[in-house]
Enzyme design. Structure first.
Site, PDB file in Angstrom:
ATOM      1  N   TYR A  16       1.003  -1.501   0.310  1.00 36.53           N
ATOM      2  CA  TYR A  16       0.375   0.146   0.438  1.00 36.53           C
ATOM      3  C   TYR A  16       0.959   1.178   0.262  1.00 36.53           C
ATOM      4  O   TYR A  16       0.533   2.129  -0.685  1.00 36.53           O
ATOM      5  CB  TYR A  16      -1.183  -0.296   1.239  1.00 36.53           C
ATOM      6  CG  TYR A  16      -2.106  -0.707   1.126  1.00 36.53           C
ATOM      7  CD1 TYR A  16      -2.648  -1.321  -0.780  1.00 36.53           C
ATOM      8  CD2 TYR A  16      -2.270  -1.620   2.235  1.00 36.53           C
ATOM      9  CE1 TYR A  16      -4.187  -1.897  -0.312  1.00 36.53           C
ATOM     10  CE2 TYR A  16      -3.884  -2.952   2.120  1.00 36.53           C
ATOM     11  CZ  TYR A  16      -4.675  -2.478   0.357  1.00 36.53           C
ATOM     12  OH  TYR A  16      -5.423  -3.644  -0.207  1.00 36.53           O
ATOM     13  N   ALA A  74      11.260   2.495  12.103  1.00 30.36           N
ATOM     14  CA  ALA A  74      10.290   3.043  13.077  1.00 30.36           C
ATOM     15  C   ALA A  74      10.142   2.534  15.410  1.00 30.36           C
ATOM     16  O   ALA A  74       9.256   2.729  15.552  1.00 30.36           O
ATOM     17  CB  ALA A  74       8.688   3.063  12.472  1.00 30.36           C
ATOM     18  N   TYR A 172      -6.774  -2.279   9.303  1.00 28.20           N
ATOM     19  CA  TYR A 172      -7.406  -3.354   9.372  1.00 28.20           C
ATOM     20  C   TYR A 172      -8.954  -4.202   9.931  1.00 28.20           C
ATOM     21  O   TYR A 172      -8.636  -3.580  11.101  1.00 28.20           O
ATOM     22  CB  TYR A 172      -6.341  -4.239   9.181  1.00 28.20           C
ATOM     23  CG  TYR A 172      -6.729  -5.616   8.464  1.00 28.20           C
ATOM     24  CD1 TYR A 172      -7.584  -6.051   7.485  1.00 28.20           C
ATOM     25  CD2 TYR A 172      -6.831  -7.959   8.667  1.00 28.20           C
ATOM     26  CE1 TYR A 172      -7.838  -7.262   6.808  1.00 28.20           C
ATOM     27  CE2 TYR A 172      -7.677  -8.795   8.521  1.00 28.20           C
ATOM     28  CZ  TYR A 172      -7.641  -8.297   7.228  1.00 28.20           C
ATOM     29  OH  TYR A 172      -8.317  -9.252   7.257  1.00 28.20           O
ATOM     30  N   TYR A 182      -5.329 -13.944  12.500  1.00 26.72           N
ATOM     31  CA  TYR A 182      -4.541 -12.560  12.159  1.00 26.72           C
ATOM     32  C   TYR A 182      -4.157 -12.534  13.367  1.00 26.72           C
ATOM     33  O   TYR A 182      -4.869 -11.385  14.244  1.00 26.72           O
ATOM     34  CB  TYR A 182      -5.455 -11.509  12.270  1.00 26.72           C
ATOM     35  CG  TYR A 182      -5.027 -10.306  11.431  1.00 26.72           C
ATOM     36  CD1 TYR A 182      -4.315  -9.732  10.725  1.00 26.72           C
ATOM     37  CD2 TYR A 182      -4.752  -8.343  12.213  1.00 26.72           C
ATOM     38  CE1 TYR A 182      -3.603  -8.657  10.273  1.00 26.72           C
ATOM     39  CE2 TYR A 182      -4.464  -7.723  11.833  1.00 26.72           C
ATOM     40  CZ  TYR A 182      -3.844  -7.591  11.055  1.00 26.72           C
ATOM     41  OH  TYR A 182      -2.865  -6.823  11.025  1.00 26.72           O
ATOM     42  N   GLY A 221      -2.459  -8.379  -1.393  1.00 24.99           N
ATOM     43  CA  GLY A 221      -1.414 -10.326  -1.567  1.00 24.99           C
ATOM     44  C   GLY A 221      -0.656  -8.904  -1.448  1.00 24.99           C
ATOM     45  O   GLY A 221       1.076  -9.072  -2.103  1.00 24.99           O
ATOM     46  N   ARG A 223       4.298  -8.271   0.638  1.00 21.52           N
ATOM     47  CA  ARG A 223       4.819  -8.684   1.085  1.00 21.52           C
ATOM     48  C   ARG A 223       4.913  -9.333   2.315  1.00 21.52           C
ATOM     49  O   ARG A 223       4.601 -10.349   3.415  1.00 21.52           O
ATOM     50  CB  ARG A 223       5.890  -8.559   1.317  1.00 21.52           C
ATOM     51  CG  ARG A 223       7.374  -9.046   1.931  1.00 21.52           C
ATOM     52  CD  ARG A 223       8.622  -8.407   1.566  1.00 21.52           C
ATOM     53  NE  ARG A 223       9.489  -8.599   2.109  1.00 21.52           N
ATOM     54  CZ  ARG A 223      11.221  -9.522   1.654  1.00 21.52           C
ATOM     55  NH1 ARG A 223      10.932  -8.917  -0.162  1.00 21.52           N
ATOM     56  NH2 ARG A 223      11.406  -9.720   2.390  1.00 21.52           N
TER      57      ARG A 223
HETATM   58  P1  NAI Z   1       3.985  -4.046   2.837  1.00 20.92           P
HETATM   59  O1  NAI Z   1       5.104  -5.278   3.330  1.00 20.92           O
HETATM   60  O2  NAI Z   1       4.372  -3.792   1.526  1.00 20.92           O
HETATM   61  O3  NAI Z   1       4.600  -2.495   4.101  1.00 20.92           O
HETATM   62  C1  NAI Z   1       4.512  -2.955   5.047  1.00 20.92           C
HETATM   63  C2  NAI Z   1       5.827  -2.144   5.316  1.00 20.92           C
HETATM   64  O4  NAI Z   1       6.540  -2.412   7.040  1.00 20.92           O
HETATM   65  C3  NAI Z   1       7.452  -2.709   4.695  1.00 20.92           C
HETATM   66  O5  NAI Z   1       7.809  -2.226   3.298  1.00 20.92           O
HETATM   67  C4  NAI Z   1       8.455  -3.485   5.729  1.00 20.92           C
HETATM   68  O6  NAI Z   1       9.381  -3.005   5.086  1.00 20.92           O
HETATM   69  C5  NAI Z   1       8.055  -2.172   6.659  1.00 20.92           C
HETATM   70  N1  NAI Z   1       8.366  -1.980   8.284  1.00 20.92           N
HETATM   71  C6  NAI Z   1       8.223  -3.590   9.501  1.00 20.92           C
HETATM   72  N2  NAI Z   1       8.943  -3.026  10.064  1.00 20.92           N
HETATM   73  C7  NAI Z   1       9.294  -1.714  10.628  1.00 20.92           C
HETATM   74  C8  NAI Z   1       9.728  -1.124  11.390  1.00 20.92           C
HETATM   75  N3  NAI Z   1      10.156  -1.671  11.888  1.00 20.92           N
HETATM   76  N4  NAI Z   1      10.394  -0.092  10.812  1.00 20.92           N
HETATM   77  C9  NAI Z   1      10.019   0.759   9.700  1.00 20.92           C
HETATM   78  N5  NAI Z   1       9.119   0.057   8.586  1.00 20.92           N
HETATM   79  C10 NAI Z   1       9.014  -1.418   9.359  1.00 20.92           C
HETATM   80  O7  NAI Z   1       2.705  -4.190   2.936  1.00 20.92           O
HETATM   81  P2  NAI Z   1       1.428  -4.134   3.659  1.00 20.92           P
HETATM   82  O8  NAI Z   1       0.210  -4.848   3.718  1.00 20.92           O
HETATM   83  O9  NAI Z   1       1.611  -2.387   2.473  1.00 20.92           O
HETATM   84  O10 NAI Z   1       0.979  -2.842   4.695  1.00 20.92           O
HETATM   85  C11 NAI Z   1       1.391  -1.875   4.982  1.00 20.92           C
HETATM   86  C12 NAI Z   1      -0.245  -0.980   5.691  1.00 20.92           C
HETATM   87  O11 NAI Z   1      -1.022  -1.724   5.427  1.00 20.92           O
HETATM   88  C13 NAI Z   1       0.293  -2.088   6.997  1.00 20.92           C
HETATM   89  O12 NAI Z   1      -0.032  -1.221   8.284  1.00 20.92           O
HETATM   90  C14 NAI Z   1      -0.821  -3.332   6.962  1.00 20.92           C
HETATM   91  O13 NAI Z   1      -1.247  -3.847   8.379  1.00 20.92           O
HETATM   92  C15 NAI Z   1      -2.025  -2.956   6.559  1.00 20.92           C
HETATM   93  N6  NAI Z   1      -3.324  -3.662   5.891  1.00 20.92           N
HETATM   94  C16 NAI Z   1      -2.831  -4.198   5.179  1.00 20.92           C
HETATM   95  C17 NAI Z   1      -3.528  -5.485   4.609  1.00 20.92           C
HETATM   96  C18 NAI Z   1      -3.250  -6.128   3.211  1.00 20.92           C
HETATM   97  O14 NAI Z   1      -4.344  -7.037   3.269  1.00 20.92           O
HETATM   98  N7  NAI Z   1      -2.049  -6.339   2.900  1.00 20.92           N
HETATM   99  C19 NAI Z   1      -5.120  -5.211   4.895  1.00 20.92           C
HETATM  100  C20 NAI Z   1      -5.443  -3.990   6.002  1.00 20.92           C
HETATM  101  C21 NAI Z   1      -4.415  -3.116   5.775  1.00 20.92           C
END
Ligand code: NAI
Length: 286
Positions: A16, A74, A172, A182, A221, A223
């Site tokens: 996202y 973070a 979420y 989850y 979907g 990472r």
């Molecule tokens: P993503 O893998 O693209 O993004 C998560 C990012 O967080 C990654 O780039 C990872 O390197 C980073 N990260 C993890 N720990 C970290 C830290 N300590 N410091 C800095 N960066 C850190 O995956 P996604 O799914 O796009 O996640 C983005 C947001 O969207 C998250 O908050 C996730 O919970 C939320 N979300 C995702 C859904 C899904 O189905 N993919 C549904 C609803 C919400």
């Protein structure tokens, strides 16, 4: 002048964060990203080698430019918080200034200020464990990386966010409805994030007229989602049961985020907005 955005949580072109960066770039914003330190090398190498060029393409044909990539972890507010094993870890020792205060300081030195702060990151080391089997350490780690990280970013970036600026985070529905699987305290972390969205909207609004909202996004979907293990099932479930029977694209979340940080939404703050094809409204799957 155009707006400047810092998007924390971009490490590839699937999530996202990337889609939000693109939507903001397409709307004319200057883009800075924060990339998790252990993922920095591969992200920067892939960017440089053109691996993301296809997905950098904007609707007007140009490629999204990222003005600067900042290493970020973070879960650490300042250098004093970093334990020795992380300090000496190879993947960390190759970069510097990646705690939240240091990133805010670096951005201040490089650019002066920002208008938009995006939090698109989460981590729950025990996410595959049921809550009933989650350790204290795992639970607190999920909250630290996924909830407090937003408080910390807003706290330390507040001085450099221009008045009238806006912030957004991603949440979420597992925060409010039971989503078996989850786990690890991630459902709790999202509940905290949503509650904090309201309180921080009040505090940052009163202090600096800064807006704070969250998007409750449907399944993607990415990472991070693949690490949870049942994302394909969630996507199929949504397709079968949501009012809008289509796959949710990251760009749809990007577009909603662009709206929520733009003047078009100048009276919206403290809200959790669903961008999920309407799945949250269903009471009976059919
Ligand atoms: P993503 O893998 O693209 O993004 C998560 C990012 O967080 C990654 O780039 C990872 O390197 C980073 N990260 C993890 N720990 C970290 C830290 N300590 N410091 C800095 N960066 C850190 O995956 P996604 O799914 O796009 O996640 C983005 C947001 O969207 C998250 O908050 C996730 O919970 C939320 N979300 C995702 C859904 C899904 O189905 N993919 C549904 C609803 C919400």
């Amino acid at each position: 002048r155009g707006k400047r955005a810092f998007i924390a949580g971009v490490a590839d072109d699937n999530g996202y964060g990337w889609a939000i960066a693109k939507a903001l770039a397409a709307a004319g914003a200057e883009i800075l990203v924060g990339t998790w330190v252990p993922a920095l090398n591969i992200f920067e190498t892939s960017l440089r080698r053109g691996k993301f060029d296809d997905s950098r393409r904007l609707p007007n044909g140009s490629l999204m430019e990222i003005a600067k990539v900042y290493p970020l972890d973070a879960v650490f507010d300042s250098l004093e918080d970093v334990p020795d094993d992380i300090k000496s870890n190879k993947r960390y020792s190759g970069s510097s200034n990646w705690t939240v205060t240091e990133v805010a300081e670096s951005i201040k030195n490089d650019f002066g200020s920002i208008d938009i702060l995006v939090h698109s990151l989460a981590n729950g080391p025990e996410v595959t464990k049921p809550l009933l089997e989650t350790s204290r350490k795992g639970y607190l780690a999920a909250l630290s990386a996924s909830s407090y990280s937003f408080i910390s970013l807003l706290q330390h970036f507040l001085p450099i966010i221009n008045p009238g600026g806006a912030t957004i985070s991603l949440t979420y529905i597992a925060s409010e409805r039971i989503i078996p699987g989850y786990g690890g305290g991630m459902s709790s972390a999202k509940a905290a994030l949503e509650s904090d969205t309201r309180v921080l909207a009040f505090e940052a609004g009163r202090k600096k007229q800064i807006r704070v909202n969250a998007i409750s996004a449907g399944p993607l979907g990415s990472r991070a989602a693949k690490a949870i293990g049942f994302i394909e099932k969630m996507i199929e479930y949504s397709y079968a049961n949501a009012p809008l029977q289509k796959e949710l694209s990251a760009d749809e979340v990007g577009a909603a985020a662009a709206f929520l940080v733009s003047p078009l939404s100048s009276a919206i703050t403290g809200s959790v907005v669903y961008v999920d094809n309407g799945l949250n409204t269903m009471g009976l799957a059919c």
